[in-house]
Design a protein around this motif. Sequence first.
Motif, PDB file in Angstrom:
ATOM      1  N   UNK A   1       0.807  -1.225   0.000  1.00 53.38           N
ATOM      2  CA  UNK A   1       0.000   0.000   0.000  1.00 53.38           C
ATOM      3  C   UNK A   1       0.835   1.267   0.000  1.00 53.38           C
ATOM      4  N   UNK A   2       2.173   1.144   0.064  1.00 58.70           N
ATOM      5  CA  UNK A   2       2.986   2.350   0.245  1.00 58.70           C
ATOM      6  C   UNK A   2       2.901   3.296  -0.952  1.00 58.70           C
ATOM      7  N   UNK A   3       2.599   2.762  -2.159  1.00 59.53           N
ATOM      8  CA  UNK A   3       2.444   3.625  -3.333  1.00 59.53           C
ATOM      9  C   UNK A   3       1.002   3.485  -3.828  1.00 59.53           C
ATOM     10  N   UNK A   4       0.114   4.451  -3.502  1.00 59.93           N
ATOM     11  CA  UNK A   4      -1.307   4.320  -3.834  1.00 59.93           C
ATOM     12  C   UNK A   4      -1.583   4.137  -5.325  1.00 59.93           C
ATOM     13  N   UNK A   5      -0.811   4.821  -6.196  1.00 58.21           N
ATOM     14  CA  UNK A   5      -1.066   4.710  -7.640  1.00 58.21           C
ATOM     15  C   UNK A   5      -0.779   3.281  -8.114  1.00 58.21           C
ATOM     16  N   UNK A   6       0.367   2.713  -7.631  1.00 62.27           N
ATOM     17  CA  UNK A   6       0.721   1.332  -7.999  1.00 62.27           C
ATOM     18  C   UNK A   6      -0.306   0.359  -7.430  1.00 62.27           C
ATOM     19  N   UNK A   7      -0.791   0.672  -6.219  1.00 65.49           N
ATOM     20  CA  UNK A   7      -1.808  -0.162  -5.569  1.00 65.49           C
ATOM     21  C   UNK A   7      -3.074  -0.210  -6.433  1.00 65.49           C
TER      22      UNK A   7
ATOM     23  N   UNK B   1     -11.105   2.670  -3.211  1.00 66.35           N
ATOM     24  CA  UNK B   1     -10.927   1.657  -4.261  1.00 66.35           C
ATOM     25  C   UNK B   1     -11.421   0.269  -3.822  1.00 66.35           C
ATOM     26  N   UNK B   2     -11.927   0.161  -2.590  1.00 62.68           N
ATOM     27  CA  UNK B   2     -12.325  -1.164  -2.075  1.00 62.68           C
ATOM     28  C   UNK B   2     -13.574  -1.708  -2.764  1.00 62.68           C
ATOM     29  N   UNK B   3     -14.202  -0.903  -3.626  1.00 57.44           N
ATOM     30  CA  UNK B   3     -15.413  -1.358  -4.326  1.00 57.44           C
ATOM     31  C   UNK B   3     -15.141  -1.928  -5.699  1.00 57.44           C
ATOM     32  N   UNK B   4     -13.856  -2.093  -6.061  1.00 51.77           N
ATOM     33  CA  UNK B   4     -13.519  -2.692  -7.357  1.00 51.77           C
ATOM     34  C   UNK B   4     -13.969  -4.160  -7.387  1.00 51.77           C
ATOM     35  N   UNK B   5     -14.395  -4.671  -8.542  1.00 48.65           N
ATOM     36  CA  UNK B   5     -14.850  -6.071  -8.599  1.00 48.65           C
ATOM     37  C   UNK B   5     -13.756  -7.022  -8.106  1.00 48.65           C
TER      38      UNK B   5
ATOM     39  N   UNK C   1     -13.600   5.090  -7.050  1.00 46.96           N
ATOM     40  CA  UNK C   1     -13.962   6.504  -7.010  1.00 46.96           C
ATOM     41  C   UNK C   1     -13.231   7.225  -8.148  1.00 46.96           C
ATOM     42  N   UNK C   2     -13.991   7.633  -9.175  1.00 44.80           N
ATOM     43  CA  UNK C   2     -13.383   8.236 -10.370  1.00 44.80           C
ATOM     44  C   UNK C   2     -12.633   9.523 -10.034  1.00 44.80           C
ATOM     45  N   UNK C   3     -13.243  10.385  -9.184  1.00 45.48           N
ATOM     46  CA  UNK C   3     -12.612  11.685  -8.871  1.00 45.48           C
ATOM     47  C   UNK C   3     -11.267  11.499  -8.185  1.00 45.48           C
ATOM     48  N   UNK C   4     -11.214  10.553  -7.224  1.00 49.31           N
ATOM     49  CA  UNK C   4      -9.957  10.327  -6.507  1.00 49.31           C
ATOM     50  C   UNK C   4      -8.898   9.719  -7.422  1.00 49.31           C
ATOM     51  N   UNK C   5      -9.359   8.861  -8.332  1.00 47.01           N
ATOM     52  CA  UNK C   5      -8.420   8.234  -9.260  1.00 47.01           C
ATOM     53  C   UNK C   5      -7.831   9.280 -10.206  1.00 47.01           C
ATOM     54  N   UNK C   6      -8.683  10.196 -10.674  1.00 49.72           N
ATOM     55  CA  UNK C   6      -8.231  11.272 -11.570  1.00 49.72           C
ATOM     56  C   UNK C   6      -7.215  12.144 -10.839  1.00 49.72           C
ATOM     57  N   UNK C   7      -7.540  12.499  -9.583  1.00 50.65           N
ATOM     58  CA  UNK C   7      -6.621  13.348  -8.796  1.00 50.65           C
ATOM     59  C   UNK C   7      -5.287  12.647  -8.583  1.00 50.65           C
TER      60      UNK C   7
END
Length: 922
Positions: A468-474, A505-509, A530-536
Amino acid sequence: MAGLGALARKIFGSANDRKIKTFRAKVEQINALEQETQALSDDALRARTEEFRNQLKNGASLEDLLVPAFATVREAALRALGQRHYDVQLIGGMVLDSGQISEMRTGEGKTLVATAPVYLNALAGKGVHVVTVNDYLAQRDSEWMGQVYKFLGLSVGCIVHGLSDEERRAAYAADVTYGTNNEFGFDYLRDNMKHDRQSMVQRGHHYAIVDEVDSILIDEARTPLIISGPLEDRSDFYNTIDAFIPHLTSEDFELDEKARSASFTEAGNEKLERLLGEAGLLKGSSLYDVENVAVVHHLQQALKAHKLFQRDKDYIVRNDEVIIIDEFTGRMMPGRRFSEGLHQALEAREKVRIQPENQTLASITFQNYFRMYEKLAGMTGTAQTEADEFADIYRLEVVEVPTNLPVKRTDEDDEVYRTFQEKFNAIVQLIDDCKERGQPVLVGTTSIEKSELLAELLKKHGYKQIDLSDPAAFAAAQKKEAGKAKVFAVLNARYHEQEAFIVAQAGLPGAVTIATNMAGRGTDIQLGGNADMQIAMELGDMPEGEERSAREAQIRAEVEELKKKALAAGGLYVVATERHESRRIDNQLRGRSGRQGDPGRSKFFLSLQDDLMRIFGSDRMDSMLQKLGLEEGEAIIHPWINKALEKAQQKVEARNFDIRKNLLKFDNVMNDQRKVVFEQRIELMDSDAIQEAVADMRHDVIDDLVANHIPERAYPEQWDTEGLEEEVRKYLNLDLPIKDWAAEEGIADEEVKQRLRKAADEAMAQKVAKYSPDIMRKVEKAILLQTLDNLWREHLANLDHLRSVVGFRGYAQRDPLQEYKTEAFTLFEAMLAQLRQMTTAQLLRVELVSQQPPEMPAEPEMHAHHINPQTGEDEMAMADQQVVPPASRDPNDPSTWGKVGRNETCPCGSGKKFKHCHGAFA
């Protein structure tokens, strides 16, 4: 009778329904204004703020402005954020405006709900405080919702840890101020230690909305906010006290090793009174006179140090230092110290250097801080179970606001297993089933240890843990692998910003997320992510333009596609590994699923070895189940078990409520005194001239001196003239022939008083003439404030010591609370008498070297403390430690690591957890 109640509710609706009905009428009025507000230009919409303010100045009430103000905010939010308040969100806002608690399910948009009441109440210009649980949420919400307020011409401030006084003052001066409960409380305490009004940062307590109100006003309210500072060196005192303990025999004290407490017997008290009297440390005749409360406290701590603590078991002595040994892990804990003088008592026993203890400079409970607001409101997803406590302590009513869309979540009956192992095996099997069909799973545990236990079990079943240390990679790993590979994430609350992203992101299939019940506050789980958080997160630095727009559209389309898959699989499945002692925490976990009408499921897995089951007689149940032939791996599932557990939880909740209520009763005694002292300080700071107050103090001191040395209706030959002359020299700095006065014909005590007053007033007038009235006014204020502060700190220490020993009065069939009230009042009166004496003595002795206005004394060194009741950690000490983002850590240079979480992967690159690697030596 119960049947009649149910019938009445059917016909008339519940009390909650009736309240909601009254709010719905206003919602219709707001909706009727929608077309009118939509037609306004941005400037015209903004101009409404000034119109409303003028209406308030001309006698309109906030109630009169509610409908047009809410309509204005709804339109502003649509233009600034692209979000339009649902009707139920307006109802939630009205609940908040009426000074009540708005209970709204997770995912109903509480952050947006607050904007309408905040805007309306900010129009009064007295400042509105929005209170959140951590710095990340305070910053996020102030920037996010701040767009709405700024659009309407209001200013927004944010209080986070580490700001300067100037920055804090500016933030409080704003119309709307976001911040955490800790920061608001500490700023109030610090303000009441300032020496002039201009340096105070807060400007009053007008209206506050508390987010996660149950967490802040109930869970966190179990521990007070404390500001402490180092005391002067009192090594001699501790060594003197320590020397008495070897004189005691086993008949002189009683030990309770289980409760880790020690007390003196009657024989011990008599022996100590004799020894203390010989050493000149006893005031009055009895050890338990109120003046000796501090001495008694330190004697008890010395007794504990000698008789309850063992060297090399409870502590070790190394390098002239007493180091605590953790009783659970057996590891040394350098830097940690026992409180309330116990560590100093151990140092005195071991004859090592005694380090100064920290003294409480100021303290307050959250209950008493938040009750200062003229209007208080709160919002949360779970408050109904604590409705009695909110009503009793804070006079806050809980109103359940209906959801925007009907809840489609299925709450299944609990499954009860005999052992931990069977329970966890069943949980892993359920996770496998969900993974198979691509259903996202959130597993809630009650502690980090339980999270780790489940993580290890999943690894044995072929699952891989995502870093979890790198959220984008996670996020990339989750999207790429969640639906196919057996991967999972363990979320231990450490970095709030990353935590929010991971929870989103815990709601991903097919995603599997394990979280403690502390995790994810302030962020709801959206199916598909969450699209907004992913975009940010992914496009944070990308400049505006066609490329960014195309990438945003692509992310939104991906999220929409993933959401369809998650919905088809049945929505989010919430799995709980045990029941919490509070139903509220269970409801918070359940509420993560089924947001905004989404489908979902929840199920609790229990075992007879769980704490709650164990406490409430699972032994009998276990033997009964074995007799009934319950096979290994089989579970009992029945609604009756749910009911029985709920009853057990209610009992625990009631007990915890009683504990908090009792603590508050004691704190209320100090709170009444705190209010008097703090109000007095502000009056002193606001006053340009305090010579009248100082003169009254001087005259009161004289009256007391005369009353103490000249008994009523006594003959002059019975007067204690020598004692009076000595006291007059000590407190008034005057050498007067009182013996000669006593020899005069017909003299009485009243005449002596008048002569002393005249002499003291003349002495003071000479000082004023010598140094000028302006300078003496400043000197009077400085001395009075400084003396009051010093005495108040001593008084707080005395109250702490009194609180720790007053419980023993219960053995004598006396109510400890009543005894505490009486003695605390006696101590307070003694403090005020001391204040008069010390101020008078200093002013009549003061000599100024140069005729410059005296500088106000520097503020003492201060340390803030708030112990988190769940973890036992000092939140403010953690806030002071630097948290370094993992990306900027150099594996070869530990100085770049900052504060590393115990359960984080070690920054050295070994792949081990920090506590099993470099942290093992910390």
